[in-house]
Design a protein around this motif. Structure first.
Motif, PDB file in Angstrom:
ATOM      1  N   SER A  51      60.369  62.706  35.780  1.00 35.71           N
ATOM      2  CA  SER A  51      59.397  63.229  34.618  1.00 35.71           C
ATOM      3  C   SER A  51      58.231  62.914  34.690  1.00 35.71           C
ATOM      4  CB  SER A  51      60.081  62.767  33.488  1.00 35.71           C
ATOM      5  OG  SER A  51      59.647  63.299  32.219  1.00 35.71           O
ATOM      6  N   VAL A  52      57.824  61.726  35.096  1.00 35.70           N
ATOM      7  CA  VAL A  52      56.455  61.347  35.029  1.00 35.70           C
ATOM      8  C   VAL A  52      55.725  61.787  36.118  1.00 35.70           C
ATOM      9  CG1 VAL A  52      56.670  59.265  33.772  1.00 35.70           C
ATOM     10  CG2 VAL A  52      56.631  59.027  36.211  1.00 35.70           C
ATOM     11  N   VAL A  59      48.635  64.027  39.450  1.00 37.32           N
ATOM     12  CA  VAL A  59      47.823  64.596  40.529  1.00 37.32           C
ATOM     13  C   VAL A  59      46.971  63.359  40.906  1.00 37.32           C
ATOM     14  CG1 VAL A  59      46.008  66.133  40.917  1.00 37.32           C
ATOM     15  CG2 VAL A  59      48.136  66.857  39.719  1.00 37.32           C
ATOM     16  N   GLN A  60      46.262  62.665  39.856  1.00 42.03           N
ATOM     17  CA  GLN A  60      45.208  61.646  40.083  1.00 42.03           C
ATOM     18  C   GLN A  60      46.155  60.392  40.776  1.00 42.03           C
ATOM     19  OE1 GLN A  60      42.542  62.766  40.434  1.00 42.03           O
ATOM     20  NE2 GLN A  60      41.690  60.924  39.905  1.00 42.03           N
ATOM     21  N   TRP A  61      47.282  60.038  40.289  1.00 40.47           N
ATOM     22  CA  TRP A  61      48.257  58.964  40.714  1.00 40.47           C
ATOM     23  C   TRP A  61      48.429  59.190  42.120  1.00 40.47           C
ATOM     24  CZ3 TRP A  61      52.574  59.639  36.566  1.00 40.47           C
ATOM     25  CH2 TRP A  61      51.895  59.074  35.211  1.00 40.47           C
ATOM     26  N   ARG A  68      53.534  52.728  43.567  1.00 41.45           N
ATOM     27  CA  ARG A  68      54.292  51.511  43.313  1.00 41.45           C
ATOM     28  C   ARG A  68      53.850  51.040  41.723  1.00 41.45           C
ATOM     29  NH1 ARG A  68      56.827  48.663  46.843  1.00 41.45           N
ATOM     30  NH2 ARG A  68      56.866  46.761  45.856  1.00 41.45           N
ATOM     31  N   THR A  69      52.705  51.434  41.290  1.00 40.52           N
ATOM     32  CA  THR A  69      52.469  51.071  39.879  1.00 40.52           C
ATOM     33  C   THR A  69      53.235  51.856  38.995  1.00 40.52           C
ATOM     34  OG1 THR A  69      50.147  50.482  40.824  1.00 40.52           O
ATOM     35  CG2 THR A  69      50.447  51.014  38.403  1.00 40.52           C
ATOM     36  N   GLU A  97      51.133  52.061  30.564  1.00 43.94           N
ATOM     37  CA  GLU A  97      50.786  53.396  30.237  1.00 43.94           C
ATOM     38  C   GLU A  97      49.236  53.309  29.852  1.00 43.94           C
ATOM     39  OE1 GLU A  97      52.137  53.713  25.966  1.00 43.94           O
ATOM     40  OE2 GLU A  97      54.050  54.411  26.888  1.00 43.94           O
ATOM     41  N   ASP A  98      48.620  52.429  29.711  1.00 44.18           N
ATOM     42  CA  ASP A  98      47.144  52.374  29.410  1.00 44.18           C
ATOM     43  C   ASP A  98      46.342  52.770  30.871  1.00 44.18           C
ATOM     44  OD1 ASP A  98      45.359  52.537  27.303  1.00 44.18           O
ATOM     45  OD2 ASP A  98      44.595  50.555  27.969  1.00 44.18           O
ATOM     46  N   ARG A  99      46.775  51.979  31.686  1.00 45.28           N
ATOM     47  CA  ARG A  99      46.263  51.952  33.035  1.00 45.28           C
ATOM     48  C   ARG A  99      46.555  53.180  33.896  1.00 45.28           C
ATOM     49  NH1 ARG A  99      45.683  47.712  30.989  1.00 45.28           N
ATOM     50  NH2 ARG A  99      45.178  45.763  31.679  1.00 45.28           N
ATOM     51  N   LEU A 100      47.621  54.029  33.664  1.00 43.42           N
ATOM     52  CA  LEU A 100      48.075  55.157  34.264  1.00 43.42           C
ATOM     53  C   LEU A 100      47.453  56.614  33.366  1.00 43.42           C
ATOM     54  CD1 LEU A 100      51.735  54.181  35.284  1.00 43.42           C
ATOM     55  CD2 LEU A 100      49.657  54.488  36.699  1.00 43.42           C
ATOM     56  N   GLY A 101      46.623  56.314  32.276  1.00 44.49           N
ATOM     57  CA  GLY A 101      46.119  57.457  31.696  1.00 44.49           C
ATOM     58  C   GLY A 101      47.189  58.118  30.762  1.00 44.49           C
TER      59      GLY A 101
END
Length: 138
Positions: A51-52, A59-61, A68-69, A97-101
């Motif tokens: 899902s994520v 796309v940015q991840w 891993r994050t 959640e905050d770090r991953l946008g």
């Protein structure tokens, strides 16, 4: 009376230059999720993982190599949703959640925007001009 000598072009910089946002596709990241990097998956992690990785932020991840994050976030998120989960685990999931946008404020800080179309534009430099420069003559 002349002023100081101008700096060479290579040393000049605009103090009002603002980096543009990264535009993410509204349709999300196409394709399958990458392989799970943290060994065996607990119940619920497989579905959350898929899902994520379909979100626009994925796309940015992928570009940044954050597999891993994202896996740590999925693990923390799934475990924090259990009835007996400690508050510290919920706090960890929120921080990831905050770090991953994944929240509107996090997307603002990261300068990520979700496009109205599925086209992704590369970031560029935007110069913000004060209104006094935008005067119309006449």
């Amino acid at each position: 009376m002349p002023g100081p000598v101008p700096k060479p072009a290579a040393q000049r910089r605009r103090r009002n230059a603002v980096p543009a946002s990264v535009v993410l596709p509204a349709g999300g990241r196409p394709g399958n999720a990458p392989p799970w990097p943290l060994g065996e998956q607990a119940p619920g992690e497989s579905g959350a993982w898929r899902s994520v990785w379909s979100l626009p932020q994925a796309v940015q991840w992928e570009r940044l190599g954050m597999t891993r994050t994202v896996a740590r976030y999925v693990r923390a998120m799934v475990r924090s949703e259990a009835a007996d989960a400690p508050a510290s685990l919920m706090a960890e999931a929120r921080q990831l959640e905050d770090r991953l946008g994944l929240t509107p404020m996090a997307m603002l800080r990261l300068r990520w925007e979700i496009s109205d179309e599925d086209a992704v534009a590369e970031p560029s430099l935007v110069v913000v001009k004060p209104d006094r420069w935008n005067r119309q003559s006449g």
